[in-house]
Motif scaffolding. Structure first.
Motif, short mmCIF file in Angstrom:
data_model
loop_
_atom_site.label_atom_id
_atom_site.label_comp_id
_atom_site.label_asym_id
_atom_site.label_seq_id
_atom_site.Cartn_x
_atom_site.Cartn_y
_atom_site.Cartn_z
N VAL A 85 43.36 33.85 48.69
CA VAL A 85 44.69 33.87 49.29
C VAL A 85 44.96 35.20 50.00
N ARG A 86 44.64 36.30 49.33
CA ARG A 86 45.02 37.62 49.86
C ARG A 86 44.07 38.15 50.94
N TYR A 87 42.80 37.71 50.89
CA TYR A 87 41.81 38.18 51.87
C TYR A 87 42.15 37.72 53.29
N SER A 111 41.36 20.60 49.31
CA SER A 111 42.57 21.25 49.81
C SER A 111 42.97 22.26 48.74
N SER A 112 44.23 22.56 48.59
CA SER A 112 44.60 23.65 47.67
C SER A 112 46.04 23.51 47.20
N SER A 113 46.27 24.01 45.98
CA SER A 113 47.64 24.03 45.45
C SER A 113 48.52 24.94 46.29
N SER A 114 47.87 25.83 47.05
CA SER A 114 48.65 26.79 47.84
C SER A 114 49.47 26.11 48.94
N MET A 133 38.22 36.22 42.11
CA MET A 133 39.43 35.71 41.44
C MET A 133 39.84 36.60 40.27
N ALA A 134 41.13 36.55 39.91
CA ALA A 134 41.70 37.50 38.95
C ALA A 134 40.97 37.47 37.60
N TYR A 135 40.76 36.28 37.02
CA TYR A 135 40.15 36.21 35.67
C TYR A 135 38.77 36.86 35.65
N ILE A 189 43.22 47.42 35.50
CA ILE A 189 43.44 46.20 36.29
C ILE A 189 44.87 46.23 36.81
N THR A 190 45.05 45.66 37.98
CA THR A 190 46.39 45.59 38.57
C THR A 190 46.98 44.22 38.27
N VAL A 191 48.10 44.22 37.56
CA VAL A 191 48.75 42.94 37.24
C VAL A 191 50.03 42.86 38.08
N ALA A 199 52.80 33.07 37.29
CA ALA A 199 52.14 32.06 36.45
C ALA A 199 51.30 31.12 37.31
N ARG A 200 50.20 30.65 36.71
CA ARG A 200 49.31 29.72 37.42
C ARG A 200 48.94 28.56 36.49
N ASP A 201 48.75 27.40 37.11
CA ASP A 201 48.29 26.22 36.38
C ASP A 201 46.76 26.24 36.36
N GLY A 214 50.82 37.05 50.48
CA GLY A 214 50.45 35.64 50.51
C GLY A 214 50.54 34.95 49.16
N ASP A 215 50.71 35.74 48.09
CA ASP A 215 50.83 35.16 46.75
C ASP A 215 52.10 34.33 46.60
N VAL A 216 52.03 33.33 45.72
CA VAL A 216 53.25 32.61 45.36
C VAL A 216 53.56 32.91 43.89
O1 LIG Z 1 45.02 27.18 43.60
C1 LIG Z 1 44.57 27.50 44.67
O2 LIG Z 1 44.58 26.75 45.62
C2 LIG Z 1 44.03 28.87 44.87
O3 LIG Z 1 43.66 29.39 43.61
C3 LIG Z 1 43.20 30.70 43.65
O4 LIG Z 1 44.21 31.57 44.12
P1 LIG Z 1 45.14 32.29 43.07
O5 LIG Z 1 45.93 31.31 42.28
O6 LIG Z 1 45.89 33.32 43.83
O7 LIG Z 1 44.07 32.90 42.07
P2 LIG Z 1 43.71 34.42 41.70
O8 LIG Z 1 43.32 35.15 42.93
O9 LIG Z 1 42.73 34.36 40.62
O10 LIG Z 1 45.08 34.98 41.17
C4 LIG Z 1 45.67 34.46 39.98
C5 LIG Z 1 46.91 35.22 39.65
O11 LIG Z 1 46.55 36.57 39.34
C6 LIG Z 1 47.35 37.45 40.12
N1 LIG Z 1 46.56 38.65 40.42
C7 LIG Z 1 45.49 38.56 41.22
C8 LIG Z 1 44.71 39.66 41.49
C9 LIG Z 1 45.07 40.89 40.92
O12 LIG Z 1 44.43 41.93 41.11
N2 LIG Z 1 46.17 40.94 40.13
C10 LIG Z 1 46.93 39.85 39.86
O13 LIG Z 1 47.91 39.94 39.14
C11 LIG Z 1 47.76 36.69 41.35
O14 LIG Z 1 48.95 37.22 41.87
C12 LIG Z 1 47.91 35.30 40.78
O15 LIG Z 1 49.19 35.15 40.26
C13 LIG Z 1 41.99 30.81 44.55
O16 LIG Z 1 41.57 32.15 44.63
C14 LIG Z 1 42.27 30.27 45.91
O17 LIG Z 1 41.07 30.27 46.66
C15 LIG Z 1 42.86 28.90 45.85
O18 LIG Z 1 41.89 27.99 45.53
#
Ligand SMILES: O=C(O)[C@H]1O[C@H](OP(=O)(O)OP(=O)(O)OC[C@H]2O[C@@H](n3ccc(=O)[nH]c3=O)[C@H](O)[C@@H]2O)[C@H](O)[C@@H](O)[C@H]1O
Length: 432
Positions: free
Chosen positions: A181-183, A219-222, A284-286, A299-301, A311-313, A386-388
């Motif tokens: 998303v961010r790249y 496609s993507s949840s984004s 990806m973050a994990y 790590i940057t949260v 939050a993410r599903d 670009g984050d949600v």
């Molecule tokens: O569902 C998707 O369609 C997408 O999912 C994924 O995007 P995201 O949900 O953004 O995953 P991810 O980068 O792991 O960040 C996870 C969380 O960590 C937070 N985050 C991230 C980086 C960081 O340094 N710190 C941080 O807090 C960040 O703010 C976020 O809240 C795929 O990368 C994308 O290709 C696409 O498939």
């Protein structure tokens, strides 16, 4: 005037020329000269033919050499590998072209299909968006299971045409994409190149193929962008993308719709929700959190507005694979042939999520537990990149139509990821 040497060697039209010069009957000397000049001519003609032939074969040698140097596909051996990999080993099986096969989801789906006896041919350009050695390791794994990955780009129309020429693919699992998303702020054109131009090139190849394959793609949840109504349903509006990545995925949904409408291609778009697991994506973050925690780096949260946690599903890879395979199995046929639609074909979109969002700080806590190490958390406000703030899937449609039923919670899935990470990288090895 006697004919000049030039005339003898290069007569314009020999028969006609001689008749005009001699006005009918010839004496012995003329007959001899005529015979001598004809045989000389014949020898020269032979010489010229030989010269032309050797020039042409030299050219084709140079061309094929050039092909071998710059293009890594083609040739009898290559075609044999493609055909063997595409062979179906079960009744009612399918032959699937998997794009992005050396990627995270692509490698898992390819293996699952191969294991149950379907034919699989992979396609991947092995770009360096993240460490290509991880992609090569996935490729080795697939090779050991009999899956051949063609090195090439989805923008290469000639390669795609060749692949459809060699194999009558019944399905295309299209997972090649510029992810992240961010790249998209750093390299916007890579998203247009892969997710728009590459998609269209692939659809063009599929539309022209005879028989046309059915297409399932990522496609993507984004695409839900800044929507606030939760959980996200496929029928919700998706016109507020927050990133260029999201916008290109949304565009992909519209583009595939036109190919369904005009050419009768069967299309299934899958909105993946933050997929994670073994052999995952280092961007990806994990994944990057795991690396940094192990290396003792901070790590940057990110944190949302009003100090609300993001939050993410998060959805485990094995669940996603089941959703992909279920989509292929239920995709229905494309109806067109030779670029012409013969009747309506299925057009479907499904959420593939986990239905239980987890906050990012909780994700970090789970990792800390599995790694038995404390993270150095650097909490910052979410930059406008670009984050949600959250994602949450309604999956009732996928459950009904695909039998999709996620079974892995984040705690269990991350345990499996950490186990893989440690076996693959060890405790200290650097990951790009
Ligand atoms: O569902 C998707 O369609 C997408 O999912 C994924 O995007 P995201 O949900 O953004 O995953 P991810 O980068 O792991 O960040 C996870 C969380 O960590 C937070 N985050 C991230 C980086 C960081 O340094 N710190 C941080 O807090 C960040 O703010 C976020 O809240 C795929 O990368 C994308 O290709 C696409 O498939």
């Amino acid at each position: 005037m006697p004919p000049s040497l030039e005339d003898e060697l290069f007569p314009s039209t020999p028969g006609k020329f001689k008749i005009e010069r001699n006005h009918g009957l010839m004496n012995h000397r003329q007959v001899y000269r005529c015979f001598a000049s004809t045989s000389t001519m014949f020898l020269w003609a032979l010489f010229l033919i030989a010269l032309t032939a050797s020039y042409l074969s030299f050219q084709s040698f140079v061309d094929s050499g050039r092909n071998y140097l710059s293009v890594s596909w083609g040739g009898i051996q290559w075609e044999k590998q493609v055909r063997t990999s595409a062979q179906i080993h079960r009744t009612g099986g399918m032959s699937v072209l998997v794009t992005g096969a050396a990627g995270f989801v692509g490698s898992h789906v390819s293996l699952a299909l191969k294991r149950r006896g379907d034919g699989v041919v992979g396609l991947d350009n092995f770009n360096d968006y993240y460490d290509p050695s991880l992609k090569k390791a996935r490729k080795s794994l697939l090779t050991s299971h009999g899956v051949f990955i063609v090195q090439g780009d989805i923008n290469d129309a000639k390669l795609l045409a060749k692949l459809f020429d060699v194999v009558a693919f019944t399905h295309v699992m299209h997972l090649a994409a510029q992810a992240g998303v961010r790249y998209a702020m750093e390299n916007p054109h890579s998203y247009v190149h892969s997710n728009i131009a590459g998609l269209v090139t692939l659809l063009e190849a599929c539309k022209s193929a005879n028989p046309q394959p059915s297409i399932v793609w990522a496609s993507s949840s984004s695409v839900y962008g800044l929507n606030e109504k939760v959980p996200f349903s496929e029928s919700d509006q998706t016109d507020q993308p927050a990133s260029l990545y999201a916008a290109t995925k949304k565009a992909g949904e519209e583009i595939t719709h036109t190919y369904n409408h005009i050419y009768g291609l069967s299309i299934t778009g899958l909105r993946f929700f933050t997929v994670y697991g073994p052999w995952g994506r280092p961007d990806m973050a994990y994944f990057s959190f795991t690396r940094n925690i192990l290396q003792g780096k901070p790590i940057t949260v990110y944190r949302g507005k009003n100090r609300v946690d993001l939050a993410r599903d998060f959805t485990y890879i094995d669940d996603i694979v089941k959703g992909c395979v279920g989509s292929l199995d239920t995709s229905g046929k494309s109806t067109g042939s030779g670029g012409k639609k013969r009747g309506p074909a299925p057009y479907r979109i499904f959420n593939l999520g986990n239905t239980s969002p987890v906050t990012v700080p909780t994700l970090v806590s789970i990792l800390e537990r599995h790694l038995k190490m404390k993270a150095k958390r650097n909490i910052v406000d979410m930059p406008g990149n670009g984050d949600v703030p959250f994602t949450h899937a309604n999956i009732s449609s996928a459950r009904r139509e695909l039998g999709y039923k996620p079974t892995t919670d984040l705690q269990t899935g991350l345990k499996k990821f950490v186990k893989w990470y440690l076996s693959y990288y060890g405790y200290g090895k650097t990951v790009n």
